[in-house]
Write a protein that holds these residues in place. Structure first.
Motif: not given
Length: 299
Positions: A28-37, A84-93, A135-141
């Motif tokens: 399992r690969c959980h993205m945004h692990a750094d945003l927990a802190a 995170s509470d989102v899956f991923n919001l996309g590219g680094d705008l 596994l999409v549990q939050g927004d994926a844009l």
């Protein structure tokens, strides 16, 4: 061996939290692990992309060794999820705006190519026949939706939003969206989704055939486990189906790299109005995750 012993977390990443059950062949690969802190934007920052690519390669090497050594008799699964509470919001705008304003084609192309390598690896089962699950549990844009589409199976919880809003700033999703959408729906439907830029609920996407499994909130993890158990009952048939799919519906890395060059050249033509729209979205992303100081500094 106990469940606690079987499951372990690789500690060497900052933005990615891998959790491995090697006995079952589940990674399992959980993205945004750094945003927990710390607050930040749950998007494909360069650090996250690099860590995903590193983990994919390291895992592929291990699984390939296991296969050659005769130690793996069942199909492996790699699950892409989010802390995170989102899956991923996309590219680094924010990065896009800076590179476009500077006319830095090489920088933009380098970023895009790394993204393409990552999503193609999920699509190709890491080159070792692994089954990929989003596994999409939050927004994926935007690129987040592209990443989900690259996986063999999309499990989404109800009420999640997904879409490709790049047309809002006169761009198109160029890192796999068209190629992956066309494997699930007709090309004219794929173009409609990309050019209208609408955001859809997971319920709507399930009815359209773009989400494979739809479950109530909080039941995504169980649904993923159900998929894994089902595949492990028929490992040879599932592995063969992956080979057949790659023959009948190939998405090559070369195709995706060519498309992303069109994306880069289109992005470099964007004017100030489009870039200001991107910057507004960046501020909204900061505000969404509580980084009001960063959002204010860009206001």
């Amino acid at each position: 061996m106990s469940v606690v012993q079987q499951l372990h977390c690789a500690p060497r990443y900052n933005t990615l939290r891998p959790v491995e059950d090697t006995e079952r062949g589940v990674y399992r690969c959980h993205m945004h692990a750094d945003l927990a802190a710390t607050p930040g934007r749950a998007c494909f920052k360069t650090a996250l992309i690099n860590e995903i690519l590193h983990y994919q390669q390291a895992l592929a090497d291990r699984l390939r060794f296991d296969q050659q050594d005769g130690g793996r008799h069942s199909i492996s699964h790699i699950v892409l999820a989010s802390d995170s509470d989102v899956f991923n919001l996309g590219g680094d705008l924010e990065l896009f705006c800076r590179l476009i304003r500077n006319g830095d084609r090489n920088g933009l192309l380098g970023y895009a190519r790394q993204c393409v390598r990552g999503v193609h690896a999920f699509h190709a089962g890491l080159g070792v026949g692994a089954h990929s699950i989003a596994l999409v549990q939050g927004d994926a844009l935007g690129g987040g939706f592209e990443a989900a589409l690259s996986c063999h199976t999309i499990v989404a919880e109800e009420g999640v939003n997904m879409g490709l809003p790049e047309v809002l700033f006169d761009l198109f999703p160029g890192m796999g969206a068209y190629s992956f959408l066309c494997k699930r729906i007709a090309p004219h439907q794929a173009e409609k989704i990309m050019l209208e830029g609408n955001v859809y609920s997971s319920d709507e996407l399930y009815r359209m055939g773009l989400v494979d499994i739809l479950v109530p909130r909080g039941e995504g993890e169980k649904a993923v486990d159900d998929v894994i158990r089902s595949n492990q009952r028929i490992p040879h048939a599932r592995a063969a189906m992956h080979r057949v799919r790659s023959m009948a519906q190939p998405v090559t890395l070369e195709e995706m790299m060519s498309i992303t060059e069109v994306w880069v050249d289109t992005a470099l033509q964007l004017g100030d109005r489009s870039l200001r729209t991107m910057e507004r979205l960046v501020r909204a992303q900061y505000r969404r995750h509580g980084d009001l100081k960063e959002a204010g500094s860009r206001g």
